[in-house]
Write a protein that holds these residues in place. Structure first.
Motif, PDB file in Angstrom:
ATOM      1  N   TYR A 141       0.847  -1.391  -0.149  1.00 36.56           N
ATOM      2  CA  TYR A 141      -0.034   0.071  -0.022  1.00 36.56           C
ATOM      3  C   TYR A 141       0.950   1.352   0.119  1.00 36.56           C
ATOM      4  O   TYR A 141       0.273   2.299  -0.236  1.00 36.56           O
ATOM      5  CB  TYR A 141      -0.929  -0.042   1.232  1.00 36.56           C
ATOM      6  N   ASN A 142       2.246   1.040   0.257  1.00 36.91           N
ATOM      7  CA  ASN A 142       3.061   2.243   0.144  1.00 36.91           C
ATOM      8  C   ASN A 142       3.708   2.620  -1.077  1.00 36.91           C
ATOM      9  O   ASN A 142       4.532   1.570  -1.547  1.00 36.91           O
ATOM     10  CB  ASN A 142       4.235   1.892   1.337  1.00 36.91           C
ATOM     11  N   PRO A 143       3.328   3.753  -1.681  1.00 41.49           N
ATOM     12  CA  PRO A 143       3.859   3.832  -2.936  1.00 41.49           C
ATOM     13  C   PRO A 143       5.400   4.198  -3.295  1.00 41.49           C
ATOM     14  O   PRO A 143       5.672   4.363  -4.422  1.00 41.49           O
ATOM     15  CB  PRO A 143       2.901   5.206  -3.409  1.00 41.49           C
ATOM     16  N   ARG A 144       5.963   4.220  -2.156  1.00 39.37           N
ATOM     17  CA  ARG A 144       7.453   4.120  -1.903  1.00 39.37           C
ATOM     18  C   ARG A 144       8.324   2.722  -1.562  1.00 39.37           C
ATOM     19  O   ARG A 144       9.378   2.792  -1.652  1.00 39.37           O
ATOM     20  CB  ARG A 144       8.063   5.379  -1.191  1.00 39.37           C
ATOM     21  N   SER A 145       7.459   1.646  -1.429  1.00 41.47           N
ATOM     22  CA  SER A 145       8.001   0.450  -1.043  1.00 41.47           C
ATOM     23  C   SER A 145       8.702  -0.228  -2.145  1.00 41.47           C
ATOM     24  O   SER A 145       8.011   0.138  -3.371  1.00 41.47           O
ATOM     25  CB  SER A 145       7.262  -0.310  -0.351  1.00 41.47           C
ATOM     26  N   VAL A 146       9.451  -1.206  -2.094  1.00 42.54           N
ATOM     27  CA  VAL A 146       9.899  -1.993  -3.068  1.00 42.54           C
ATOM     28  C   VAL A 146       8.742  -2.862  -3.686  1.00 42.54           C
ATOM     29  O   VAL A 146       8.735  -2.884  -5.062  1.00 42.54           O
ATOM     30  CB  VAL A 146      10.960  -2.832  -2.603  1.00 42.54           C
TER      31      VAL A 146
END
Length: 408
Positions: A389-394
């Protein structure tokens, strides 16, 4: 008709007879390189006239032709016709050469009507004066009777609806891909600059500690934003990472690389997107005076990068071009987040390093709202690497890349 004008007489000095002829008539010919523009051994972009050289350069040219004649050609110096050009309110004669085009047809070669001419800027009518800086003009053949009009444009009442512009050229796809990577890489550099010179967390009033600063500098050295020398000397490390012209990984170098790439994509970028890239390059080129100026420039550029991302997300048609731009961004972001996590979420990482990681991946608010605790290793790692859900996660980058590849 068959062409009536002969070619300009040319002698290749790789043959003894031709070389002797050129050396005997050196003052009457122009010397040119046989295999490239300019004359080997001379600082010129075009032919050299031996008659205009001093004694030393003339002898050097003779020796060079004698030693390696194969590298040189001698060419007859011809005088060109002139045509009137409008210059400073007057009609002035200028030398010109006419270029025509030939088309291969089933019945043989056909010379197309018209063409264009190159017009010299100087009044010197010798052919060798037609170098850089010449202007060009179309040559029209005027008919003495009415000519039927023809067009390849479709009639306005027969236009077919199209939602895809056509096949995306491979060069455009490559440029869009690298535009995304350059801008994302610049953002990562700017986030490191900000972390190095500003408070490392929302509740801390001092810059990063020596240990955390060491880790940030290690990353900046690894991707070419600063040198080992400047790292050892300390001083204005953030200024070099921000605008070091000789550092290929500095924010300035990366934004300029993005600007060069975007130049060949002008027809695919909106005026607003182009303006954002131009303003970033201009701001980073302006010399900073102190640490506060560095941080201010980094903050403003990060805001402009966010503006470009918003323009690409909301204004760009969702065709293949947009996907290649986003693929470049997603690959670069996945690489950078992985590097950040390896540096700051190691097994023995303390609160400060984990806090810096949350800042670098822009997840401070998300983490605080979920856990209401100081940074803890496992949740921080999960947020940076595995949280879909995190747009900056791998994980988010990998999922998005899979979607783009499936669509393509």
């Amino acid at each position: 008709e068959d062409l009536k004008m002969p070619h300009i007489a040319t002698w290749w000095c790789g043959q003894r007879a031709a070389r002797d002829e050129v050396l005997a008539r050196l003052d009457e010919v122009a010397i040119e390189g046989a295999y490239r523009r300019g004359v080997p051994g001379f600082d010129s972009n075009g032919p050299v006239l031996a008659s205009e050289l001093d004694a030393a350069d003339r002898q050097r040219l003779v020796d060079a032709i004698t030693a390696r004649g194969m590298d040189y050609v001698g060419q007859e110096v011809v005088r060109l016709s002139t045509m009137p050009v409008w210059e400073q309110g007057l009609l002035t004669p200028r030398p010109f050469v006419l270029r025509v085009f030939a088309a291969a047809t089933p019945d043989g070669w056909a010379i197309m009507p018209g063409g264009f001419c190159r017009i010299a800027e100087q009044a010197d009518a010798r052919a060798v004066s037609m170098g850089d800086g010449a202007r060009a003009a179309d040559v029209w053949v005027v008919s003495d009777k009415q000519v039927p009009t023809a067009t390849l444009l479709p009639a306005t009442d027969k236009v077919r609806i199209r939602r895809i512009a056509g096949v995306l050229p491979s060069r455009a796809a490559d440029n869009l891909f690298w535009l995304g990577r350059y801008l994302e890489r610049a953002e990562a550099t700017l986030r490191l600059v900000r972390a190095l010179g500003s408070p490392s967390g929302p509740n801390k009033g001092t810059a990063a500690s020596a240990q955390s600063a060491e880790r940030i500098q290690r990353l900046l050295v690894a991707w070419g934003a600063i040198s080992q020398t400047s790292r050892a000397a300390a001083g204005r490390i953030t200024a070099e990472a921000l605008q070091g012209e000789e550092r290929f990984g500095s924010a300035l170098s990366l934004v300029r690389a993005a600007q060069r790439t975007a130049t060949s994509l002008r027809e695919r970028l909106s005026p607003d997107a182009w303006q954002v890239i131009t303003e970033m390059a201009e701001r980073l080129a302006y010399e900073v005076e102190d640490d506060d100026s560095v941080l201010s420039a980094a903050e403003l550029t990060l805001q402009e990068l966010a503006s470009f991302a918003g323009l690409a997300q909301e204004n760009m048609n969702r065709a293949a071009g947009w996907r290649f731009l986003d693929i470049g961004r997603r690959i670069e972001r996945a690489i950078n987040t992985t590097r950040f996590t390896r540096q700051f979420a190691y097994d023995e990482a303390g609160d400060e390093d984990l806090d810096i990681l949350l800042t670098l991946v822009d997840c401070q608010i998300t983490y605080r709202s979920r856990y209401l605790l100081a940074p803890i290793l496992a949740p921080v790692r999960d947020l940076a690497v595995l949280d879909g859900y995190n747009p900056r996660s791998v994980a988010f980058q990998v999922t998005t890349l899979n979607e783009h590849i499936a669509a393509l």
